[in-house]
Structures are given as C-alpha cells and as structure tokens.
Design a protein around this motif. Structure first.
Motif, PDB file in Angstrom:
ATOM      1  N   ILE A  12     107.868  77.921  22.590  1.00 14.05           N
ATOM      2  CA  ILE A  12     107.477  78.382  23.767  1.00 14.05           C
ATOM      3  C   ILE A  12     108.142  79.753  24.243  1.00 14.05           C
ATOM      4  O   ILE A  12     108.017  80.640  25.585  1.00 14.05           O
ATOM      5  CB  ILE A  12     106.627  77.228  24.642  1.00 14.05           C
ATOM      6  CG1 ILE A  12     105.725  76.751  24.516  1.00 14.05           C
ATOM      7  CG2 ILE A  12     106.714  78.016  26.186  1.00 14.05           C
ATOM      8  CD1 ILE A  12     106.217  74.802  25.288  1.00 14.05           C
ATOM      9  N   ARG A  17     104.493  84.269  23.796  1.00 14.71           N
ATOM     10  CA  ARG A  17     103.647  82.632  23.907  1.00 14.71           C
ATOM     11  C   ARG A  17     104.004  82.001  25.133  1.00 14.71           C
ATOM     12  O   ARG A  17     102.686  81.175  25.595  1.00 14.71           O
ATOM     13  CB  ARG A  17     104.176  81.827  23.102  1.00 14.71           C
ATOM     14  CG  ARG A  17     104.181  82.441  21.722  1.00 14.71           C
ATOM     15  CD  ARG A  17     104.360  81.358  20.298  1.00 14.71           C
ATOM     16  NE  ARG A  17     105.741  81.404  20.233  1.00 14.71           N
ATOM     17  CZ  ARG A  17     106.227  82.586  19.498  1.00 14.71           C
ATOM     18  NH1 ARG A  17     105.468  83.141  18.051  1.00 14.71           N
ATOM     19  NH2 ARG A  17     107.810  81.866  19.299  1.00 14.71           N
ATOM     20  N   GLN A  49      99.311  85.498  18.202  1.00 14.50           N
ATOM     21  CA  GLN A  49     100.498  84.053  18.917  1.00 14.50           C
ATOM     22  C   GLN A  49      99.856  82.558  19.284  1.00 14.50           C
ATOM     23  O   GLN A  49     100.231  81.293  18.850  1.00 14.50           O
ATOM     24  CB  GLN A  49     100.736  84.472  20.082  1.00 14.50           C
ATOM     25  CG  GLN A  49     101.854  85.722  20.263  1.00 14.50           C
ATOM     26  CD  GLN A  49     102.683  86.056  19.139  1.00 14.50           C
ATOM     27  OE1 GLN A  49     103.626  84.720  19.305  1.00 14.50           O
ATOM     28  NE2 GLN A  49     103.329  86.746  18.250  1.00 14.50           N
ATOM     29  N   ILE A  50      98.110  82.841  19.990  1.00 14.74           N
ATOM     30  CA  ILE A  50      98.102  81.892  19.744  1.00 14.74           C
ATOM     31  C   ILE A  50      97.398  80.087  18.245  1.00 14.74           C
ATOM     32  O   ILE A  50      98.105  79.618  18.638  1.00 14.74           O
ATOM     33  CB  ILE A  50      95.828  82.651  20.261  1.00 14.74           C
ATOM     34  CG1 ILE A  50      96.146  82.640  21.738  1.00 14.74           C
ATOM     35  CG2 ILE A  50      94.960  80.273  19.745  1.00 14.74           C
ATOM     36  CD1 ILE A  50      96.125  81.828  22.935  1.00 14.74           C
ATOM     37  N   GLN A  52     100.389  80.544  16.404  1.00 13.09           N
ATOM     38  CA  GLN A  52     101.612  79.898  16.169  1.00 13.09           C
ATOM     39  C   GLN A  52     101.342  78.212  17.652  1.00 13.09           C
ATOM     40  O   GLN A  52     101.850  77.260  16.598  1.00 13.09           O
ATOM     41  CB  GLN A  52     102.489  81.027  16.500  1.00 13.09           C
ATOM     42  CG  GLN A  52     102.623  81.679  15.564  1.00 13.09           C
ATOM     43  CD  GLN A  52     104.382  82.643  15.649  1.00 13.09           C
ATOM     44  OE1 GLN A  52     103.928  83.167  16.814  1.00 13.09           O
ATOM     45  NE2 GLN A  52     104.948  83.443  14.651  1.00 13.09           N
ATOM     46  N   LEU A  53     100.410  78.736  18.546  1.00 12.09           N
ATOM     47  CA  LEU A  53     100.528  77.986  19.413  1.00 12.09           C
ATOM     48  C   LEU A  53      99.659  77.065  19.133  1.00 12.09           C
ATOM     49  O   LEU A  53     100.058  75.171  18.934  1.00 12.09           O
ATOM     50  CB  LEU A  53      99.910  77.979  21.013  1.00 12.09           C
ATOM     51  CG  LEU A  53     101.837  79.127  21.671  1.00 12.09           C
ATOM     52  CD1 LEU A  53     100.316  80.056  22.904  1.00 12.09           C
ATOM     53  CD2 LEU A  53     102.185  78.561  21.879  1.00 12.09           C
TER      54      LEU A  53
END
Length: 104
Positions: A12, A17, A49-50, A52-53
C-alpha cells in the motif's frame, strides 16, 4: 516498543497504490476509468498497480459490459480495507511521534 514504520504495508505504501486504495475505500465499486481520472495516471500505470493490489488480495477486479461496451470495475476487499486501516494507523503514529522520546 518497535518503530511504527515496521507496521507500514509495503504494498500500500507506494503513492499510486495508496491513492487507489484510498479512492476505493469510500465506495462499493468504481469503474476503472473513474479511478484513473481521480488519481491522474495512465491506463497502463493503473493496470500495473491494480495487478499488484489484486495479487495481495486487497482489490477485486470485475469485468463485464455496460450495454455493448466492456467495463472493468474495482472494489476493495475486506483484507484490503483492514490493511489500509493498519497502514494509516502506522502513518498517524509516525506523524504524531508515538515511537518514544530521545533520551535527555
């Protein structure tokens, strides 16, 4: 007592992110394009980035159609919500200097 920085979430903590999670925490779901516009990044940056989240279990990605047009919706998971709250608590503790005092 350990320094609160040890409680920061590395997933985060990255600014983009962090911004994504902060945007998603206040709604049930948001369209990909809306999040992209709010946090002011390109499609490719947001997509990376999505991913990775999503891999961390913090964001759920749902694909579908609105009429005949493909759409992607993003939502924060319960795990993501808890991780974001803990991360923000650690940031507040750092900002407040709640990690001990220097010896006199």
């Amino acid at each position: 007592m350990s320094h609160p920085r040890h409680h920061l979430d590395e997933v985060i903590h990255a600014p983009v992110r962090f911004s994504i999670i902060a945007t998603l925490k206040s709604c049930d779901k948001a369209e990909f394009a809306f999040v992209r516009e709010v946090i002011e990044v390109s499609d490719s940056v947001l997509s990376k980035q999505i991913s990775q989240l999503q891999a961390a279990g913090y964001v759920k990605v749902t694909k579908g159609y609105l009429g005949k047009r493909p759409r992607t919706w993003l939502s924060i998971t319960d795990v993501g919500r808890a991780a974001f709250a803990a991360h923000c608590d650690a940031l507040r503790a750092i900002a407040a200097g709640e990690f001990g005092q220097a010896p006199s």
